[in-house]
Design a protein around this motif. Structure first.
Motif, PDB file in Angstrom:
ATOM      1  N   TYR A   1       0.817  -1.215   0.164  1.00 42.58           N
ATOM      2  CA  TYR A   1      -0.086   0.023   0.000  1.00 42.58           C
ATOM      3  C   TYR A   1       0.875   1.165  -0.128  1.00 42.58           C
ATOM      4  O   TYR A   1       1.870   1.230   0.855  1.00 42.58           O
ATOM      5  CB  TYR A   1      -0.734   0.158   1.249  1.00 42.58           C
ATOM      6  CG  TYR A   1      -1.703  -1.047   1.524  1.00 42.58           C
ATOM      7  CD1 TYR A   1      -3.266  -0.708   1.099  1.00 42.58           C
ATOM      8  CD2 TYR A   1      -1.413  -2.274   2.216  1.00 42.58           C
ATOM      9  CE1 TYR A   1      -4.148  -1.814   1.245  1.00 42.58           C
ATOM     10  CE2 TYR A   1      -2.548  -3.258   2.339  1.00 42.58           C
ATOM     11  CZ  TYR A   1      -3.777  -2.661   1.780  1.00 42.58           C
ATOM     12  OH  TYR A   1      -4.657  -4.038   2.124  1.00 42.58           O
ATOM     13  N   LYS A   2       0.605   2.433  -0.660  1.00 38.55           N
ATOM     14  CA  LYS A   2       1.185   3.631  -0.674  1.00 38.55           C
ATOM     15  C   LYS A   2       0.114   4.732  -0.381  1.00 38.55           C
ATOM     16  O   LYS A   2      -0.835   4.669  -1.088  1.00 38.55           O
ATOM     17  CB  LYS A   2       1.798   3.692  -1.892  1.00 38.55           C
ATOM     18  CG  LYS A   2       3.126   2.983  -2.152  1.00 38.55           C
ATOM     19  CD  LYS A   2       3.941   3.553  -3.237  1.00 38.55           C
ATOM     20  CE  LYS A   2       5.185   2.806  -3.325  1.00 38.55           C
ATOM     21  NZ  LYS A   2       6.518   3.291  -2.640  1.00 38.55           N
ATOM     22  N   PHE A   3       0.419   5.634   0.610  1.00 38.06           N
ATOM     23  CA  PHE A   3      -0.610   6.707   0.985  1.00 38.06           C
ATOM     24  C   PHE A   3       0.208   7.946   1.300  1.00 38.06           C
ATOM     25  O   PHE A   3       1.429   7.804   1.420  1.00 38.06           O
ATOM     26  CB  PHE A   3      -1.323   6.207   2.318  1.00 38.06           C
ATOM     27  CG  PHE A   3      -2.008   4.998   2.195  1.00 38.06           C
ATOM     28  CD1 PHE A   3      -3.090   5.040   1.699  1.00 38.06           C
ATOM     29  CD2 PHE A   3      -1.642   4.017   3.093  1.00 38.06           C
ATOM     30  CE1 PHE A   3      -3.758   3.879   1.379  1.00 38.06           C
ATOM     31  CE2 PHE A   3      -2.209   2.648   3.027  1.00 38.06           C
ATOM     32  CZ  PHE A   3      -3.603   2.599   2.374  1.00 38.06           C
TER      33      PHE A   3
ATOM     34  N   TYR B   1       4.606  16.714   3.659  1.00 35.63           N
ATOM     35  CA  TYR B   1       3.697  15.551   3.604  1.00 35.63           C
ATOM     36  C   TYR B   1       4.857  14.378   3.935  1.00 35.63           C
ATOM     37  O   TYR B   1       5.890  14.374   3.906  1.00 35.63           O
ATOM     38  CB  TYR B   1       3.439  15.512   1.965  1.00 35.63           C
ATOM     39  CG  TYR B   1       2.189  16.445   1.536  1.00 35.63           C
ATOM     40  CD1 TYR B   1       1.093  16.410   1.921  1.00 35.63           C
ATOM     41  CD2 TYR B   1       2.579  17.784   0.759  1.00 35.63           C
ATOM     42  CE1 TYR B   1       0.062  17.235   1.486  1.00 35.63           C
ATOM     43  CE2 TYR B   1       1.942  18.458   0.626  1.00 35.63           C
ATOM     44  CZ  TYR B   1       0.425  18.493   0.856  1.00 35.63           C
ATOM     45  OH  TYR B   1      -0.426  19.278   0.690  1.00 35.63           O
ATOM     46  N   THR B   2       4.003  13.162   4.153  1.00 36.13           N
ATOM     47  CA  THR B   2       4.668  11.965   4.350  1.00 36.13           C
ATOM     48  C   THR B   2       4.121  11.027   3.724  1.00 36.13           C
ATOM     49  O   THR B   2       2.987  10.763   3.461  1.00 36.13           O
ATOM     50  CB  THR B   2       4.550  11.501   5.807  1.00 36.13           C
ATOM     51  OG1 THR B   2       5.225  12.578   6.714  1.00 36.13           O
ATOM     52  CG2 THR B   2       5.163  10.375   6.194  1.00 36.13           C
ATOM     53  N   SER B   3       5.062  10.197   3.063  1.00 30.88           N
ATOM     54  CA  SER B   3       4.602   9.030   2.279  1.00 30.88           C
ATOM     55  C   SER B   3       4.755   7.717   3.092  1.00 30.88           C
ATOM     56  O   SER B   3       5.626   7.724   4.040  1.00 30.88           O
ATOM     57  CB  SER B   3       5.621   8.549   1.070  1.00 30.88           C
ATOM     58  OG  SER B   3       5.583   7.202   0.608  1.00 30.88           O
TER      59      SER B   3
ATOM     60  N   LYS C   1     -10.734   0.976   5.003  1.00 35.88           N
ATOM     61  CA  LYS C   1     -10.659   1.575   6.318  1.00 35.88           C
ATOM     62  C   LYS C   1      -9.888   2.705   6.522  1.00 35.88           C
ATOM     63  O   LYS C   1     -10.237   3.766   7.172  1.00 35.88           O
ATOM     64  CB  LYS C   1      -9.979   0.476   7.314  1.00 35.88           C
ATOM     65  CG  LYS C   1     -11.085  -0.646   7.873  1.00 35.88           C
ATOM     66  CD  LYS C   1     -10.376  -1.636   8.759  1.00 35.88           C
ATOM     67  CE  LYS C   1     -11.425  -2.529   9.338  1.00 35.88           C
ATOM     68  NZ  LYS C   1     -10.907  -3.646  10.009  1.00 35.88           N
ATOM     69  N   VAL C   2      -8.723   2.644   5.565  1.00 29.83           N
ATOM     70  CA  VAL C   2      -8.027   3.913   5.558  1.00 29.83           C
ATOM     71  C   VAL C   2      -8.640   5.098   4.647  1.00 29.83           C
ATOM     72  O   VAL C   2      -8.437   6.172   5.219  1.00 29.83           O
ATOM     73  CB  VAL C   2      -6.713   3.666   4.626  1.00 29.83           C
ATOM     74  CG1 VAL C   2      -5.671   4.802   4.415  1.00 29.83           C
ATOM     75  CG2 VAL C   2      -5.729   2.579   5.365  1.00 29.83           C
TER      76      VAL C   2
ATOM     77  N   VAL D   1      -6.367  11.611   3.243  1.00 30.17           N
ATOM     78  CA  VAL D   1      -5.416  10.403   3.043  1.00 30.17           C
ATOM     79  C   VAL D   1      -5.675  10.282   1.496  1.00 30.17           C
ATOM     80  O   VAL D   1      -6.627   9.907   1.151  1.00 30.17           O
ATOM     81  CB  VAL D   1      -5.521   9.377   3.752  1.00 30.17           C
ATOM     82  CG1 VAL D   1      -4.407   8.027   3.228  1.00 30.17           C
ATOM     83  CG2 VAL D   1      -5.205   9.658   5.308  1.00 30.17           C
ATOM     84  N   ILE D   2      -3.932  10.321   0.869  1.00 29.71           N
ATOM     85  CA  ILE D   2      -4.316   9.871  -0.585  1.00 29.71           C
ATOM     86  C   ILE D   2      -3.732   8.742  -0.790  1.00 29.71           C
ATOM     87  O   ILE D   2      -2.752   8.291  -0.237  1.00 29.71           O
ATOM     88  CB  ILE D   2      -3.476  11.098  -1.510  1.00 29.71           C
ATOM     89  CG1 ILE D   2      -4.026  12.601  -1.296  1.00 29.71           C
ATOM     90  CG2 ILE D   2      -3.586  10.892  -2.838  1.00 29.71           C
ATOM     91  CD1 ILE D   2      -3.027  13.411  -1.649  1.00 29.71           C
TER      92      ILE D   2
END
Length: 95
Positions: free
Chosen positions: A29-31, A64-66, A85-86, A92-93
């Protein structure tokens, strides 16, 4: 994600995951989230006790934080469940 039609997005994602992976499988996953918020903690809570490996990387200016999360899941449905859920966390992107 197609915010206009999340049902169709998740249906297509499930089909792709079923066709391209054997389950159980690792999934990445990447957010992207704003750094100075509690959103990273909320994401961590969602993946707590799953054996997930979470990697955080701040942007150059620190705004921002990856958040990259690798976790072994049992099925495409489990992947989609975590995305949903996220997705409940505002701002959140998902990449």
């Amino acid at each position: 994600m197609d915010e206009n039609n999340p049902v169709e997005f998740y249906k297509k994602l499930k089909e792709q995951l079923t066709e391209t992976s054997k389950w159980p499988s690792d999934y990445l996953y990447k957010f992207i989230v704003e750094t100075k918020t509690d959103k990273i903690d909320k994401i961590n809570t969602i993946f707590d006790n799953t054996g997930a490996v979470i990697d955080l990387k701040e942007s150059k200016n620190g705004k921002y934080t990856s958040v990259s999360i690798t976790v072994n899941l049992k099925s495409p449905d489990a992947v989609i469940e975590k995305y949903k859920k996220v997705g409940e966390i505002e701002g959140v992107i998902s990449l």
